[in-house]
Design a protein around this motif. Structure first.
Motif, PDB file in Angstrom:
ATOM      1  N   GLY A 207       0.799  -1.217   0.000  1.00  0.00           N
ATOM      2  CA  GLY A 207       0.000   0.000   0.000  1.00  0.00           C
ATOM      3  C   GLY A 207       0.827   1.261   0.000  1.00  0.00           C
ATOM      4  N   GLY A 208       0.138   2.366   0.153  1.00  0.00           N
ATOM      5  CA  GLY A 208       0.783   3.672   0.082  1.00  0.00           C
ATOM      6  C   GLY A 208       0.585   4.492   1.328  1.00  0.00           C
ATOM      7  N   HIS A 209       0.828   5.780   1.201  1.00  0.00           N
ATOM      8  CA  HIS A 209       0.862   6.718   2.312  1.00  0.00           C
ATOM      9  C   HIS A 209      -0.525   6.910   2.935  1.00  0.00           C
ATOM     10  CE1 HIS A 209       2.334  10.197   4.557  1.00  0.00           C
ATOM     11  NE2 HIS A 209       1.245  10.842   4.180  1.00  0.00           N
ATOM     12  N   GLY A 210      -0.702   6.396   4.138  1.00  0.00           N
ATOM     13  CA  GLY A 210      -1.963   6.561   4.842  1.00  0.00           C
ATOM     14  C   GLY A 210      -3.069   5.621   4.390  1.00  0.00           C
ATOM     15  N   GLY A 211      -2.732   4.648   3.541  1.00  0.00           N
ATOM     16  CA  GLY A 211      -3.732   3.722   3.038  1.00  0.00           C
ATOM     17  C   GLY A 211      -3.991   2.559   3.984  1.00  0.00           C
ATOM     18  N   GLY A 212      -4.518   1.475   3.420  1.00  0.00           N
ATOM     19  CA  GLY A 212      -4.884   0.331   4.240  1.00  0.00           C
ATOM     20  C   GLY A 212      -3.704  -0.314   4.932  1.00  0.00           C
ATOM     21  N   GLU A 213      -2.548  -0.360   4.278  1.00  0.00           N
ATOM     22  CA  GLU A 213      -1.373  -0.992   4.866  1.00  0.00           C
ATOM     23  C   GLU A 213      -0.942  -0.268   6.140  1.00  0.00           C
ATOM     24  OE1 GLU A 213       2.962  -2.533   3.275  1.00  0.00           O
ATOM     25  OE2 GLU A 213       2.294  -0.531   2.692  1.00  0.00           O
ATOM     26  N   GLU A 214      -0.749   1.047   6.049  1.00  0.00           N
ATOM     27  CA  GLU A 214      -0.322   1.798   7.238  1.00  0.00           C
ATOM     28  C   GLU A 214      -1.432   1.861   8.285  1.00  0.00           C
ATOM     29  OE1 GLU A 214       3.241   4.800   6.416  1.00  0.00           O
ATOM     30  OE2 GLU A 214       1.322   5.574   5.712  1.00  0.00           O
ATOM     31  N   THR A 215      -2.682   1.932   7.842  1.00  0.00           N
ATOM     32  CA  THR A 215      -3.788   1.950   8.794  1.00  0.00           C
ATOM     33  C   THR A 215      -3.838   0.648   9.580  1.00  0.00           C
ATOM     34  OG1 THR A 215      -5.062   3.435   7.353  1.00  0.00           O
ATOM     35  CG2 THR A 215      -6.283   2.260   9.059  1.00  0.00           C
ATOM     36  N   ALA A 216      -3.618  -0.478   8.893  1.00  0.00           N
ATOM     37  CA  ALA A 216      -3.576  -1.765   9.582  1.00  0.00           C
ATOM     38  C   ALA A 216      -2.409  -1.806  10.565  1.00  0.00           C
ATOM     39  CB  ALA A 216      -3.452  -2.901   8.567  1.00  0.00           C
ATOM     40  N   GLY A 217      -1.273  -1.227  10.152  1.00  0.00           N
ATOM     41  CA  GLY A 217      -0.127  -1.179  11.047  1.00  0.00           C
ATOM     42  C   GLY A 217      -0.428  -0.426  12.335  1.00  0.00           C
ATOM     43  N   ILE A 218      -1.112   0.696  12.224  1.00  0.00           N
ATOM     44  CA  ILE A 218      -1.466   1.481  13.417  1.00  0.00           C
ATOM     45  C   ILE A 218      -2.518   0.760  14.244  1.00  0.00           C
ATOM     46  CG2 ILE A 218      -2.599   3.600  14.199  1.00  0.00           C
ATOM     47  CD1 ILE A 218       0.336   3.970  13.577  1.00  0.00           C
ATOM     48  N   LEU A 219      -3.443   0.052  13.609  1.00  0.00           N
ATOM     49  CA  LEU A 219      -4.412  -0.737  14.366  1.00  0.00           C
ATOM     50  C   LEU A 219      -3.704  -1.791  15.214  1.00  0.00           C
ATOM     51  CD1 LEU A 219      -7.227  -1.239  11.705  1.00  0.00           C
ATOM     52  CD2 LEU A 219      -7.417   0.041  13.850  1.00  0.00           C
TER      53      LEU A 219
ATOM     54  N   ILE B  92      -1.992  19.995  -3.088  1.00  0.00           N
ATOM     55  CA  ILE B  92      -2.697  18.979  -3.856  1.00  0.00           C
ATOM     56  C   ILE B  92      -3.947  18.480  -3.143  1.00  0.00           C
ATOM     57  CG2 ILE B  92      -2.461  16.666  -4.889  1.00  0.00           C
ATOM     58  CD1 ILE B  92       0.606  17.256  -4.934  1.00  0.00           C
ATOM     59  N   THR B  93      -3.892  18.404  -1.812  1.00  0.00           N
ATOM     60  CA  THR B  93      -5.019  17.886  -1.027  1.00  0.00           C
ATOM     61  C   THR B  93      -5.001  18.462   0.380  1.00  0.00           C
ATOM     62  OG1 THR B  93      -5.914  15.883   0.016  1.00  0.00           O
ATOM     63  CG2 THR B  93      -3.593  15.855  -0.526  1.00  0.00           C
ATOM     64  N   ASP B  94      -6.174  18.671   0.951  1.00  0.00           N
ATOM     65  CA  ASP B  94      -6.271  19.115   2.348  1.00  0.00           C
ATOM     66  C   ASP B  94      -6.348  17.942   3.304  1.00  0.00           C
ATOM     67  OD1 ASP B  94      -6.187  21.854   1.863  1.00  0.00           O
ATOM     68  OD2 ASP B  94      -8.328  21.942   1.433  1.00  0.00           O
ATOM     69  N   ASN B  95      -6.441  16.718   2.781  1.00  0.00           N
ATOM     70  CA  ASN B  95      -6.455  15.533   3.632  1.00  0.00           C
ATOM     71  C   ASN B  95      -5.040  14.997   3.762  1.00  0.00           C
ATOM     72  OD1 ASN B  95      -6.848  13.032   4.871  1.00  0.00           O
ATOM     73  ND2 ASN B  95      -8.798  12.665   3.856  1.00  0.00           N
ATOM     74  N   GLY B  96      -4.472  14.569   2.643  1.00  0.00           N
ATOM     75  CA  GLY B  96      -3.055  14.229   2.647  1.00  0.00           C
ATOM     76  C   GLY B  96      -2.705  12.779   2.841  1.00  0.00           C
ATOM     77  N   TRP B  97      -3.682  11.858   2.675  1.00  0.00           N
ATOM     78  CA  TRP B  97      -3.275  10.462   2.834  1.00  0.00           C
ATOM     79  C   TRP B  97      -2.789   9.844   1.537  1.00  0.00           C
ATOM     80  CZ3 TRP B  97      -6.559   6.786   0.501  1.00  0.00           C
ATOM     81  CH2 TRP B  97      -7.905   7.151   0.311  1.00  0.00           C
ATOM     82  N   LEU B  98      -3.147  10.372   0.398  1.00  0.00           N
ATOM     83  CA  LEU B  98      -2.537  10.088  -0.892  1.00  0.00           C
ATOM     84  C   LEU B  98      -2.118   8.648  -1.176  1.00  0.00           C
ATOM     85  CD1 LEU B  98      -0.281  13.174  -1.715  1.00  0.00           C
ATOM     86  CD2 LEU B  98      -2.516  12.587  -2.573  1.00  0.00           C
ATOM     87  N   VAL B  99      -3.068   7.817  -1.517  1.00  0.00           N
ATOM     88  CA  VAL B  99      -2.720   6.488  -2.029  1.00  0.00           C
ATOM     89  C   VAL B  99      -3.187   6.372  -3.478  1.00  0.00           C
ATOM     90  CG1 VAL B  99      -2.729   5.355   0.205  1.00  0.00           C
ATOM     91  CG2 VAL B  99      -4.833   5.452  -1.121  1.00  0.00           C
ATOM     92  N   HIS B 100      -3.268   7.516  -4.126  1.00  0.00           N
ATOM     93  CA  HIS B 100      -3.754   7.586  -5.502  1.00  0.00           C
ATOM     94  C   HIS B 100      -3.010   6.616  -6.415  1.00  0.00           C
ATOM     95  CE1 HIS B 100      -5.914   9.646  -8.736  1.00  0.00           C
ATOM     96  NE2 HIS B 100      -4.799   9.652  -9.435  1.00  0.00           N
ATOM     97  N   SER B 101      -1.704   6.437  -6.177  1.00  0.00           N
ATOM     98  CA  SER B 101      -0.907   5.563  -7.034  1.00  0.00           C
ATOM     99  C   SER B 101      -0.941   4.106  -6.567  1.00  0.00           C
ATOM    100  CB  SER B 101       0.542   6.046  -7.084  1.00  0.00           C
ATOM    101  OG  SER B 101       1.086   6.101  -5.791  1.00  0.00           O
ATOM    102  N   PHE B 102      -1.615   3.839  -5.441  1.00  0.00           N
ATOM    103  CA  PHE B 102      -1.756   2.475  -4.923  1.00  0.00           C
ATOM    104  C   PHE B 102      -3.239   2.114  -4.959  1.00  0.00           C
ATOM    105  CE2 PHE B 102       2.136   4.084  -3.177  1.00  0.00           C
ATOM    106  CZ  PHE B 102       3.004   3.017  -3.222  1.00  0.00           C
ATOM    107  N   LYS B 103      -3.743   1.884  -6.140  1.00  0.00           N
ATOM    108  CA  LYS B 103      -5.182   1.666  -6.315  1.00  0.00           C
ATOM    109  C   LYS B 103      -5.651   0.473  -5.484  1.00  0.00           C
ATOM    110  CE  LYS B 103      -5.101   3.578 -10.994  1.00  0.00           C
ATOM    111  NZ  LYS B 103      -5.375   4.903 -10.484  1.00  0.00           N
ATOM    112  N   GLY B 104      -6.748   0.667  -4.796  1.00  0.00           N
ATOM    113  CA  GLY B 104      -7.303  -0.391  -3.962  1.00  0.00           C
ATOM    114  C   GLY B 104      -6.815  -0.370  -2.523  1.00  0.00           C
ATOM    115  N   ASP B 105      -5.821   0.476  -2.227  1.00  0.00           N
ATOM    116  CA  ASP B 105      -5.295   0.514  -0.859  1.00  0.00           C
ATOM    117  C   ASP B 105      -6.059   1.529  -0.021  1.00  0.00           C
ATOM    118  OD1 ASP B 105      -3.581  -0.162   1.275  1.00  0.00           O
ATOM    119  OD2 ASP B 105      -2.338   1.602   0.856  1.00  0.00           O
ATOM    120  N   LEU B 106      -7.350   1.347   0.088  1.00  0.00           N
ATOM    121  CA  LEU B 106      -8.173   2.268   0.865  1.00  0.00           C
ATOM    122  C   LEU B 106      -8.010   1.994   2.361  1.00  0.00           C
ATOM    123  CD1 LEU B 106     -11.452   2.141  -1.255  1.00  0.00           C
ATOM    124  CD2 LEU B 106      -9.658   3.896  -1.303  1.00  0.00           C
TER     125      LEU B 106
END
Length: 263
Positions: free
Chosen positions: A149-161, A211-225
């Motif tokens: 995954g990418g920045h702030g996506g499912g991979e990192e979110t799972a890591g923080i969980l 580019i964004t006011d949110n900033g989690w940016l996984v645009h290049s990692f499609k599916g990594d919500l």
């Protein structure tokens, strides 16, 4: 074993059988509204804790600040820049080298640190030591492609969980990236700080806040919500990374660094 909990004689004893030290390195930066600013050092900290139960490797205190200039537009993000990180890591590693350490493992939690870590690795190589850069999120995706995954996506979110579920703000998990074509519709956003023109990706360095006011940016990692993340996924993933590092460290220490290169 944690360096901070040892005295110097215990370190001397450690050096009689091992010359390897692991240094977690992260950053303090925005990861979207759903994740904490400390994501990039909290996850390496957790992996180090898991590693402590699997290996006798010496674990140094975590470097919590990194090179994250492109996210510095978000309040709370603190960047020491590539030059600052090089200076800091060189100073730390040179002290370890003085005492006899020759194998350095950087457990890295932030892609923006890579250039600095690479520079320090070459510095150590020329002194007669080896550095291995362990980018946990890339390793995880190679161990199991479903984790990638990418920045702030499912991979990192799972890591923080896996670190602490209370750190994830669930009310923002479905908050959109809110991408803007800040350089105009003829130069649309591509990925991270890249734009696209006639099917070619071009990098234009600038702050992500443009580019964004949110900033989690996984645009290049499609599916990594972020919504795909679960605590179970995070635990399995971080345990697998810790297992891998334990095995790698044992094999890495068998390598014999070349003598100091005076070039």
């Amino acid at each position: 074993m944690y360096l901070a909990k040892m005295n110097y004689r215990e370190v001397e004893q450690y050096l009689q059988t091992s010359d390897t030290v692991l240094i977690p390195v992260g950053s303090l930066e925005n990861h979207g509204l759903h994740l904490p600013l400390g994501t990039d050092f909290l996850i390496p900290d957790k992996i180090a804790a898991l590693l402590d139960g699997r290996s006798d490797i010496l674990i140094a205190p975590t470097v919590n600040y990194g090179a994250t200039d492109d996210l510095s537009g978000f309040p709370g993000t603190v960047s020491i820049g590539t030059e600052g990180l090089i200076y800091l890591l060189k100073a730390i590693c040179d002290q370890f080298y003085r005492y006899g350490f020759r194998h350095f493992l950087i457990l890295n939690g932030h892609g923006g640190n890579t250039a600095a870590i690479q520079a320090v690795g070459m510095h150590l190589y020329r002194k007669g030591a080896y550095l291995a850069n362990l980018n946990w999120w890339l390793m995880a995706g190679q161990i199991n492609p479903s984790w990638a995954g990418g920045h702030g996506g499912g991979e990192e979110t799972a890591g923080i969980l896996a670190v602490d579920p209370a750190l994830v703000k669930y009310e923002y998990l479905k908050e959109p990236e809110g991408i803007r074509n800040d350089l105009g519709d003829n130069l649309p956003y591509g990925a991270w700080t890249s734009i696209s023109y006639k099917g070619v990706s071009v990098t234009v360095p600038r702050e992500i806040r443009d580019i964004t006011d949110n900033g989690w940016l996984v645009h290049s990692f499609k599916g990594d919500l972020p919504t795909r993340a679960t605590e179970a996924m995070g635990q399995e993933m971080l345990n697998a990374v810790a297992d891998y590092i334990a095995d790698f460290a044992a094999e890495f220490e068998k390598t014999i660094p070349k003598k100091e290169n005076h070039l």
